[in-house]
Design a protein around this motif. Sequence first.
Motif, PDB file in Angstrom:
ATOM      1  N   UNK A 125       0.834  -1.212   0.000  1.00  0.00           N
ATOM      2  CA  UNK A 125       0.000   0.000   0.000  1.00  0.00           C
ATOM      3  C   UNK A 125       0.862   1.253   0.000  1.00  0.00           C
ATOM      4  N   UNK A 126       1.913   1.232   0.787  1.00  0.00           N
ATOM      5  CA  UNK A 126       2.791   2.407   0.853  1.00  0.00           C
ATOM      6  C   UNK A 126       3.532   2.625  -0.457  1.00  0.00           C
ATOM      7  N   UNK A 127       3.980   1.553  -1.102  1.00  0.00           N
ATOM      8  CA  UNK A 127       4.652   1.686  -2.386  1.00  0.00           C
ATOM      9  C   UNK A 127       3.721   2.282  -3.429  1.00  0.00           C
ATOM     10  N   UNK A 128       2.478   1.823  -3.431  1.00  0.00           N
ATOM     11  CA  UNK A 128       1.515   2.339  -4.409  1.00  0.00           C
ATOM     12  C   UNK A 128       1.238   3.817  -4.165  1.00  0.00           C
ATOM     13  N   UNK A 129       1.122   4.199  -2.908  1.00  0.00           N
ATOM     14  CA  UNK A 129       0.871   5.608  -2.581  1.00  0.00           C
ATOM     15  C   UNK A 129       2.083   6.460  -2.908  1.00  0.00           C
ATOM     16  N   UNK A 130       3.252   5.999  -2.524  1.00  0.00           N
ATOM     17  CA  UNK A 130       4.472   6.794  -2.651  1.00  0.00           C
ATOM     18  C   UNK A 130       4.934   6.923  -4.102  1.00  0.00           C
ATOM     19  N   UNK A 131       4.843   5.818  -4.858  1.00  0.00           N
ATOM     20  CA  UNK A 131       5.350   5.829  -6.222  1.00  0.00           C
ATOM     21  C   UNK A 131       4.252   5.993  -7.278  1.00  0.00           C
ATOM     22  N   UNK A 132       3.192   5.170  -7.198  1.00  0.00           N
ATOM     23  CA  UNK A 132       2.205   5.164  -8.277  1.00  0.00           C
ATOM     24  C   UNK A 132       1.243   6.347  -8.203  1.00  0.00           C
ATOM     25  N   UNK A 133       0.593   6.520  -7.068  1.00  0.00           N
ATOM     26  CA  UNK A 133      -0.388   7.598  -6.962  1.00  0.00           C
ATOM     27  C   UNK A 133       0.290   8.969  -7.008  1.00  0.00           C
ATOM     28  N   UNK A 134       1.429   9.085  -6.388  1.00  0.00           N
ATOM     29  CA  UNK A 134       2.158  10.360  -6.386  1.00  0.00           C
ATOM     30  C   UNK A 134       2.518  10.800  -7.808  1.00  0.00           C
ATOM     31  N   UNK A 135       2.832   9.822  -8.660  1.00  0.00           N
ATOM     32  CA  UNK A 135       3.290  10.134 -10.006  1.00  0.00           C
ATOM     33  C   UNK A 135       2.320   9.619 -11.070  1.00  0.00           C
ATOM     34  N   UNK A 136       1.039   9.584 -10.715  1.00  0.00           N
ATOM     35  CA  UNK A 136       0.027   9.037 -11.622  1.00  0.00           C
ATOM     36  C   UNK A 136      -0.013   9.770 -12.957  1.00  0.00           C
ATOM     37  N   UNK A 137       0.191  11.064 -12.952  1.00  0.00           N
ATOM     38  CA  UNK A 137       0.052  11.849 -14.178  1.00  0.00           C
ATOM     39  C   UNK A 137       1.011  11.401 -15.270  1.00  0.00           C
ATOM     40  N   UNK A 138       2.145  10.852 -14.888  1.00  0.00           N
ATOM     41  CA  UNK A 138       3.105  10.416 -15.898  1.00  0.00           C
ATOM     42  C   UNK A 138       3.158   8.896 -16.046  1.00  0.00           C
ATOM     43  N   UNK A 139       2.784   8.148 -14.991  1.00  0.00           N
ATOM     44  CA  UNK A 139       2.871   6.685 -15.058  1.00  0.00           C
ATOM     45  C   UNK A 139       1.614   6.029 -15.608  1.00  0.00           C
ATOM     46  N   UNK A 140       0.459   6.697 -15.502  1.00  0.00           N
ATOM     47  CA  UNK A 140      -0.785   6.047 -15.894  1.00  0.00           C
ATOM     48  C   UNK A 140      -0.894   5.842 -17.406  1.00  0.00           C
TER      49      UNK A 140
END
Length: 231
Positions: free
Chosen positions: A110-125
């Motif tokens: 959960x922390x990895x998803x929040x820290x890496x994925x959700x934080x940088x969603x605009x470029x990773x999605x």
Amino acid sequence: MKVVIELLRHYCQRGVGLGKFRVEDLTTPQLNTMGSTQDLREQLALIRARLPESPIYAVGVSAGSALLVRYLGEEGVRSQIQSAVAYCPGYDISVAWSRAQPRYSRLMARRLKKYFLLRHASILEQLGSYDTCLASGDLAEFHERLYEMAGYRDYADYLRNSNPVSVMSQVAVPVMIINALDDPVCVAANAADHVDAIRRVPDALLVRTAHGSHCAFFEGWSPSSWAHRLM
């Protein structure tokens, strides 16, 4: 230290976190929790250019130890790092994540998803695997689905290029490895599987303690880590 912070800020934008320092936005749709040995080579080359007479030592903490050992193994006698410490490594990442205690595995995912994925969603999605990775329930699932974001064509390719144990035998500088038997994340079985392999690495020392948990090793009424003094 100023040189190091400038380098960290630059490479954070390419998929590397800054820990307690201010986190920069990613500028490329790529991240790998195991890091990039090519990024590390560039950092070390710049440090060497600016501080040519200074010896370079390194400590890899938890997943960061995978990047450190991977670099040391790939470089062998060419390593720009003179000696190193692998602090609570997981060893073989093809099995290590599935061995983490379930409660910790779910929490850290959960922390990895929040820290890496959700934080940088605009470029990773924009990546096809973003939603699948975001749906991961534990550490094993997260890393099995991370390969596209890490820049590899499939999970097997990711392991070939990120797993530290495949090049561990080629490490040619002194390295100390610290693990605790009660570590709930990088569990004791991971180290036990590689005791013989570590014995075959020149100048490698494995320190295993009964207690210490994951990257803690606290002592005293005002907890401080004796492992930090050891390093």
